[in-house]
Design an enzyme around this catalytic site. Structure first.
Site, PDB file in Angstrom:
ATOM      1  N   ASP A   1      87.420  -4.260 -55.285  1.00  0.00           N
ATOM      2  CA  ASP A   1      86.835  -4.814 -53.882  1.00  0.00           C
ATOM      3  C   ASP A   1      86.963  -6.347 -53.931  1.00  0.00           C
ATOM      4  O   ASP A   1      86.352  -6.977 -54.893  1.00  0.00           O
ATOM      5  CB  ASP A   1      85.500  -4.361 -53.522  1.00  0.00           C
ATOM      6  CG  ASP A   1      85.045  -4.683 -52.157  1.00  0.00           C
ATOM      7  OD1 ASP A   1      85.974  -4.813 -51.412  1.00  0.00           O
ATOM      8  OD2 ASP A   1      83.994  -4.866 -51.851  1.00  0.00           O
TER       9      ASP A   1
ATOM     10  N   HIS B   1      80.514  -9.502 -43.826  1.00  0.00           N
ATOM     11  CA  HIS B   1      79.735  -8.665 -44.666  1.00  0.00           C
ATOM     12  C   HIS B   1      78.167  -8.989 -44.603  1.00  0.00           C
ATOM     13  O   HIS B   1      77.760  -9.986 -44.039  1.00  0.00           O
ATOM     14  CB  HIS B   1      79.980  -9.132 -46.145  1.00  0.00           C
ATOM     15  CG  HIS B   1      81.562  -8.722 -46.741  1.00  0.00           C
ATOM     16  ND1 HIS B   1      82.241  -9.864 -46.966  1.00  0.00           N
ATOM     17  CD2 HIS B   1      82.153  -7.636 -46.488  1.00  0.00           C
ATOM     18  CE1 HIS B   1      83.407  -9.095 -47.363  1.00  0.00           C
ATOM     19  NE2 HIS B   1      83.283  -7.812 -46.869  1.00  0.00           N
TER      20      HIS B   1
ATOM     21  N   GLY C   1      81.126  -2.778 -43.060  1.00  0.00           N
ATOM     22  CA  GLY C   1      80.751  -1.678 -42.125  1.00  0.00           C
ATOM     23  C   GLY C   1      79.292  -1.691 -41.658  1.00  0.00           C
ATOM     24  O   GLY C   1      78.831  -0.948 -41.044  1.00  0.00           O
TER      25      GLY C   1
ATOM     26  N   ASN D   1      84.555  -0.172 -45.172  1.00  0.00           N
ATOM     27  CA  ASN D   1      83.702  -0.537 -46.397  1.00  0.00           C
ATOM     28  C   ASN D   1      82.291  -0.540 -45.777  1.00  0.00           C
ATOM     29  O   ASN D   1      81.939  -1.212 -44.839  1.00  0.00           O
ATOM     30  CB  ASN D   1      84.364  -1.704 -46.811  1.00  0.00           C
ATOM     31  CG  ASN D   1      85.761  -1.469 -47.477  1.00  0.00           C
ATOM     32  OD1 ASN D   1      86.660  -0.757 -47.319  1.00  0.00           O
ATOM     33  ND2 ASN D   1      85.897  -2.937 -47.858  1.00  0.00           N
TER      34      ASN D   1
HETATM   35  P1  13P Z   1      78.775  -4.603 -46.013  1.00  0.00           P
HETATM   36  O1  13P Z   1      77.919  -4.943 -47.320  1.00  0.00           O
HETATM   37  O2  13P Z   1      78.474  -5.219 -44.636  1.00  0.00           O
HETATM   38  O3  13P Z   1      78.694  -3.133 -45.675  1.00  0.00           O
HETATM   39  O4  13P Z   1      80.173  -4.819 -46.410  1.00  0.00           O
HETATM   40  C1  13P Z   1      80.870  -3.873 -47.401  1.00  0.00           C
HETATM   41  C2  13P Z   1      82.151  -4.369 -47.643  1.00  0.00           C
HETATM   42  O5  13P Z   1      83.013  -4.839 -46.652  1.00  0.00           O
HETATM   43  C3  13P Z   1      82.586  -4.580 -49.188  1.00  0.00           C
HETATM   44  O6  13P Z   1      83.942  -5.127 -49.037  1.00  0.00           O
END
Ligand code: 13P
Length: 287
Positions: free
Chosen positions: A84, A177, A209, A229
């Protein structure tokens, strides 16, 4: 066996649902997500940030753990192990370590450099049968206590990167995020629509997400998002369940201090959260 995310995401885009990427932090996280995917017959993507990679003693350790679980837990649903927000160097390390998918986050480079580096990685990933995610327009989030608002990607730049042959594309559409601030303006569906019109069948990725209302998630899927995500939400429910266990004094009763007991409520909380997300994303029974 680990698989590339390409096929599962192309199927998702064509079938108007999304596959969840759930970030992992340790054995409990990984086991909870894999078990939930298998129980619900859903494809799944395990996300590993560079920080989590270091925390879990390196990419090779993670590949060993995940491959071991796939075999010992008899996991038959499609599972991709994905880096990621990787740097250029981290992408190469994960390719070598046995990941089945990587994200190259070149969003902070000038577009020409993002294009050049992405192009090179497309070639390497294609040779290895791996999927590659690219990013255009940075995703906001908390940095040093300040929450940066998410950028909206330029649809033409998205097309330029999509045309390089990446497997999936993360485009900033006002998403961030972590938790969304009170004054968040919401996702820019106008931007998403413009991006999808120029990138056609390319599966689009929605980062951040956590905390996006269900109706916005569903609308984003209808406009071409095929991968979503989620990280922070699993962390929040894990912490909440663990705190409750300790506040109720359960670690002080009998063998309640045994880590297998202490971490069990958090494990179950992750399972419930992942299932809830799979239901909203529509990936159940799509393995
Ligand atoms: P969140 O931590 O806001 O759910 O985001 C996850 C993400 O996009 C990881 O790349």
């Amino acid at each position: 066996m680990l698989v590339s995310a390409k096929e599962m995401l192309e199927k998702a885009k064509a079938g108007h649902y999304a596959v969840g990427q759930f970030n992992i932090n340790n054995l409990e996280w990984t086991k909870a997500i894999l078990q939930t995917a298998q129980e619900n017959n859903s494809p799944v993507i395990l996300g590993v940030s560079e920080g989590a990679g270091k925390y879990m003693a390196g990419y090779k350790t993670i590949v060993g753990m995940v491959n071991g679980m796939l075999e010992e837990m008899n996991i038959t649903v499609p599972v991709a192990l994905h880096l990621d927000h990787g740097s250029y160097e981290a992408c190469y390390k994960c390719i070598e370590a046995g990941f089945s998918s990587v994200m190259f986050d070149g969003s902070h480079y000038p577009i020409e450099e993002n294009v050049a580096k992405t192009k090179e990685l497309v070639k390497v990933c294609n040779e290895k049968g791996m999927s590659l995610e690219a990013e255009v327009g940075s995703i906001g989030g908390e940095e040093d206590g300040v929450i940066g608002m998410g950028e909206c990607a330029d649809p033409q730049e998205c097309k330029a990167i999509a045309d390089l042959g990446v497997s999936m594309l993360a485009a900033g559409i006002g998403n961030i995020h972590g938790k969304y601030p009170e004054n968040w303006a919401g996702l820019s569906f106008e931007t998403l629509d413009a991006i999808q019109q120029l990138t056609g069948d390319m599966p689009l990725v929605l980062h951040g997400g956590t905390g996006i209302p269900d109706d916005m998630i569903k609308k984003a899927i209808s406009l071409g998002v095929a991968k979503i995500n989620v990280n922070t939400e699993c962390q929040l429910v894990f912490a909440e369940a663990t705190r409750k266990y300790i506040e109720e004094g359960k670690d002080l009763q009998g063998k309640g201090f045994d880590p297998r007991k202490l971490l069990a409520p958090g494990f179950e909380a992750i399972k419930a959260k992942v299932k809830e997300k799979m239901e909203i994303f529509g990936s159940i029974d799509k393995a």
